[in-house]
Scaffold this motif. Sequence first.
Motif, PDB file in Angstrom:
ATOM      1  N   ARG A 121       8.845 -56.391   3.867  1.00  0.00           N
ATOM      2  CA  ARG A 121       7.948 -55.937   2.795  1.00  0.00           C
ATOM      3  C   ARG A 121       8.729 -55.221   1.701  1.00  0.00           C
ATOM      4  O   ARG A 121       8.159 -54.707   0.764  1.00  0.00           O
ATOM      5  CB  ARG A 121       6.889 -54.990   3.363  1.00  0.00           C
ATOM      6  CG  ARG A 121       6.000 -55.650   4.398  1.00  0.00           C
ATOM      7  CD  ARG A 121       5.083 -54.650   5.043  1.00  0.00           C
ATOM      8  NE  ARG A 121       5.880 -53.646   5.747  1.00  0.00           N
ATOM      9  CZ  ARG A 121       5.388 -52.739   6.576  1.00  0.00           C
ATOM     10  NH1 ARG A 121       4.099 -52.695   6.812  1.00  0.00           N
ATOM     11  NH2 ARG A 121       6.172 -51.874   7.175  1.00  0.00           N
ATOM     12  N   LYS A 164       4.142 -61.276   3.305  1.00  0.00           N
ATOM     13  CA  LYS A 164       4.583 -59.951   2.881  1.00  0.00           C
ATOM     14  C   LYS A 164       3.720 -58.848   3.472  1.00  0.00           C
ATOM     15  O   LYS A 164       3.785 -57.709   3.038  1.00  0.00           O
ATOM     16  CB  LYS A 164       4.592 -59.846   1.349  1.00  0.00           C
ATOM     17  CG  LYS A 164       5.673 -60.682   0.695  1.00  0.00           C
ATOM     18  CD  LYS A 164       5.753 -60.415  -0.803  1.00  0.00           C
ATOM     19  CE  LYS A 164       6.837 -61.242  -1.442  1.00  0.00           C
ATOM     20  NZ  LYS A 164       6.949 -61.000  -2.888  1.00  0.00           N
ATOM     21  N   GLN A 165       2.921 -59.204   4.471  1.00  0.00           N
ATOM     22  CA  GLN A 165       2.088 -58.213   5.140  1.00  0.00           C
ATOM     23  C   GLN A 165       2.230 -58.388   6.640  1.00  0.00           C
ATOM     24  O   GLN A 165       2.516 -59.475   7.119  1.00  0.00           O
ATOM     25  CB  GLN A 165       0.628 -58.364   4.728  1.00  0.00           C
ATOM     26  CG  GLN A 165       0.388 -58.049   3.268  1.00  0.00           C
ATOM     27  CD  GLN A 165      -1.081 -58.143   2.898  1.00  0.00           C
ATOM     28  OE1 GLN A 165      -1.950 -58.291   3.746  1.00  0.00           O
ATOM     29  NE2 GLN A 165      -1.367 -58.051   1.611  1.00  0.00           N
ATOM     30  N   GLY A 166       2.004 -57.290   7.369  1.00  0.00           N
ATOM     31  CA  GLY A 166       2.073 -57.327   8.823  1.00  0.00           C
ATOM     32  C   GLY A 166       2.824 -56.121   9.350  1.00  0.00           C
ATOM     33  O   GLY A 166       3.251 -55.242   8.599  1.00  0.00           O
ATOM     34  N   GLN A 168       5.652 -53.755  10.656  1.00  0.00           N
ATOM     35  CA  GLN A 168       7.023 -53.636  10.164  1.00  0.00           C
ATOM     36  C   GLN A 168       8.021 -54.225  11.148  1.00  0.00           C
ATOM     37  O   GLN A 168       8.935 -54.941  10.749  1.00  0.00           O
ATOM     38  CB  GLN A 168       7.388 -52.168   9.889  1.00  0.00           C
ATOM     39  CG  GLN A 168       8.792 -52.045   9.305  1.00  0.00           C
ATOM     40  CD  GLN A 168       9.200 -50.625   8.996  1.00  0.00           C
ATOM     41  OE1 GLN A 168       9.007 -49.729   9.807  1.00  0.00           O
ATOM     42  NE2 GLN A 168       9.765 -50.435   7.808  1.00  0.00           N
TER      43      GLN A 168
END
Length: 194
Positions: A121, A164-166, A168
């Motif tokens: 991210r 780009k999400q989720g 880490q």
Amino acid sequence: MAQLYYRYSTMNAGKSIELIKVAYNYEERGKHVLTLVPAVDDRFGTGVITSRIGLQREAMLVQDDTNILELFMRENEKNKIDCVLIDECQFLKKHHVQELVEIVDSLEVPVLAYGLKNDFRNELFEGSYYMLIYADKIEEIKTICWCGRKATMVARVVDGKFVKQGEQVVIGGNDMYVTLCRKHYNDGRLGPDK
């Protein structure tokens, strides 16, 4: 004078092979090295540092609650430790980095930590954040994007798509992550035809 080194890069830049090389150089000269790896990185088994070209080295595991200074002191009683090497340092916690600082400052033993700086991210990991704050020397290990520019970003790929999400931390390798330059990270291009 001992120092805390933070050697960072994106994936596939040769951090693990560099660590294995440094350990070999110390040991070839009769020195003792304490090699560490966070337990969360179990891609190639637990307690092992593995480079993508196939070289491996055993390492002691660092759990979230491990006190690295105490671990160092126990191992130092067995054999005087001349250097501490840690792979995947982005997974360290704040207290781990502070314990490494104590090893450097109070015990005069150099520490070389290798890891990612930013996640998929483009945010810092906890360990990376504190390494950037506390390290005496910060060195970039460079690698390239598919286009030939310097790669500075890591893209996560799920079902062939750039995400780009989720969470880490999701442990994976080339099947899940691609190193990109900033331009191709921002426009989402994973390759010349993707």
